[in-house]
Each structure stands twice: as C-alpha cells, then as structure tokens.
Design an enzyme around this catalytic site. Structure first.
Site, PDB file in Angstrom:
ATOM      1  N   LYS A  31       0.856  -1.190   0.000  1.00  0.00           N
ATOM      2  CA  LYS A  31       0.000   0.000   0.000  1.00  0.00           C
ATOM      3  C   LYS A  31       0.892   1.239   0.000  1.00  0.00           C
ATOM      4  O   LYS A  31       1.793   1.361   0.856  1.00  0.00           O
ATOM      5  CB  LYS A  31      -0.851  -0.031   1.272  1.00  0.00           C
ATOM      6  CG  LYS A  31      -2.189   0.638   1.171  1.00  0.00           C
ATOM      7  CD  LYS A  31      -2.933   0.373   2.483  1.00  0.00           C
ATOM      8  CE  LYS A  31      -4.313   0.908   2.473  1.00  0.00           C
ATOM      9  NZ  LYS A  31      -4.903   0.873   3.817  1.00  0.00           N
TER      10      LYS A  31
HETATM   11  C1  E4P Z   1      -8.272   1.250   4.238  1.00  0.00           C
HETATM   12  O1  E4P Z   1      -7.530   0.844   3.412  1.00  0.00           O
HETATM   13  C2  E4P Z   1      -8.148   2.568   4.882  1.00  0.00           C
HETATM   14  O2  E4P Z   1      -6.900   2.731   5.442  1.00  0.00           O
HETATM   15  C3  E4P Z   1      -9.253   2.746   5.867  1.00  0.00           C
HETATM   16  O3  E4P Z   1     -10.467   2.307   5.284  1.00  0.00           O
HETATM   17  C4  E4P Z   1      -9.351   4.134   6.441  1.00  0.00           C
HETATM   18  O4  E4P Z   1     -10.525   4.210   7.216  1.00  0.00           O
HETATM   19  P1  E4P Z   1     -10.782   5.373   8.295  1.00  0.00           P
HETATM   20  O5  E4P Z   1     -11.073   6.632   7.558  1.00  0.00           O
HETATM   21  O6  E4P Z   1     -11.966   4.883   9.066  1.00  0.00           O
HETATM   22  O7  E4P Z   1      -9.529   5.461   9.124  1.00  0.00           O
END
Ligand code: E4P
Length: 217
Positions: free
Chosen positions: A83
């Site tokens: 990522k």
């Molecule tokens: C997923 O890949 C993201 O990092 C995540 O959905 C972020 O979510 P949040 O806005 O609830 O932290």
C-alpha cells in the site's frame, strides 16, 4: 463485489472468514498501532487467514525508501499487496512494483483525477476514502461514481476499493455503482447481516415451534 476486512485484529478476521465474507484484508499504520502487535508478525498471521490480498502500508515518503520497505513487506507472503500513498513518490513506487508483478494498493485518494493517475501508474487497487470525504463536507459516493465512469471510459483494470466505509449505506451504494471491492471495519460487515424483521421472524417461529412440543432429531 469483494469484501475486504479493514483491521489488523486477527481474531475478528478469523471469525468473519468462517462466514465466507472475507476476500482480503486491508491494514494501515493506525490499524497496526491499534493491534498493539509487530507489523511483520501480525501481517504474516493475517496472510495465513485469507488467500486474498492483504494490504500492508509503507511509511517512507521518498521513492527509494518506499521501495526498500516494499521489498521487506512483500517477502512476508505471496498475497501481500503493497500500500502506497497517492503522492508522486507513491505512484513512482506503484509503477515500479506493478511492472514486476507486485500487487499495489494506492491509498488516501480523494479525487477522481488522483484515481486516474493511479490507474495510469498501473495500480492494482485504488482506495478512495468515502467516510473521510463525507466528514469534510464532500460527497464520498459521488467520488466512487466518477471513478467508475472514468475507469470504464478507458477500460482501466485498476480495481476500485472503497475505503473509510462507516456504515451499511456506503456498502449498498458501492455495490449499486459497481465498485470492485469494499473494505469494511468488522462491525460494518456484522451490521450487514442484521435486520429487525429477521430477528422478529426468528422470535415468532421459535415461539410457535415451542407450542408444537416437537424436536428435530
Ligand atoms: C483502508 O484501506 C483505509 O486505510 C481505511 O479504510 C481508512 O478508514 P478510516 O477513515 O476509518 O480510518
């Protein structure tokens, strides 16, 4: 639509995997912190709980250092998906990694133009954050709609991974639009099973069944 679980809590992932709803897992530095565990150790365990992609995020900001971190992370298991943030260095890293067959999830996407850049860089997944978009007065689901239109216009194969999902309506809208993946906190996946009429129906059937005095088996 594929369901990913947005957590580094291995007990939750294992429990949900038994329902057949887990097609992959996403993590980020905040979720690793919440787990209280070592990133290498917990990511390895998660990779053993699903055959699907497991996103593990780099924390470096420059391309060279991102590549070094990606090299460490991708050795954890074959289903690790690196990522990277949606920055110039993140997309350089995306292009380099996908060119040699590594899965890449480009995260922190907040505009359709950013999603277009990620597709051009060969991203396996683009992660638009709908909840954080909504929180800031924008329309998160409109963003998904725009990205779907643009990707379809040019037949990009990058999968739209709806992230920062807060509630079941985000999931419903994602499926209506035709997003490829929704990554959800465990509580949102559990919420999808629930309906007040299902609970009421079970209650009624059990009350009538009791009155029959019968047993099955
Ligand atoms: C997923 O890949 C993201 O990092 C995540 O959905 C972020 O979510 P949040 O806005 O609830 O932290």
């Amino acid at each position: 639509m594929k369901f990913f679980v947005d957590t580094a809590d291995t007990a939750e992932i294992a429990d949900l995997a038994a329902t057949g709803m887990v097609d992959g897992v996403t993590t980020n530095p905040s979720l690793i912190k919440k787990s209280g565990r070592d990133i290498m150790e917990v990511t390895k365990e998660i990779c053993g709980l699903t055959d699907g992609p497991v996103s593990a995020e780099v924390v470096a900001l420059d391309h060279e250092s991102m590549m070094k971190e990606a090299e460490v992370l991708r050795k954890i298991a074959d289903n690790v998906c690196i990522k990277v943030p949606l920055t110039i260095d993140g997309l350089k890293t995306c292009k380099a990694l996908t060119s040699d067959g590594t899965m890449v999830n480009v995260t922190l996407c907040f505009s359709a133009n950013q999603a277009l850049l990620a597709a051009k860089a060969g991203a396996s997944f683009i992660s638009p954050f709908v909840g954080r978009h909504d929180d800031n007065g924008f329309d998160g689901m409109k963003l998904i709609d725009d990205i779907r239109l643009i990707y379809d216009n040019y037949a990009y194969e990058t999968e739209i991974l709806v992230a920062s999902i807060r509630h079941p309506v985000h999931v419903l809208e994602s499926a209506r639009i035709g997003a490829d993946v929704a990554t959800m906190p465990p509580g949102v996946i559990r919420g999808l099973f629930k309906h007040v009429l299902t609970d009421k129906g079970i209650e009624g059937f059990l009350a009538d069944w009791k009155d029959t005095g019968q047993q099955i088996g």
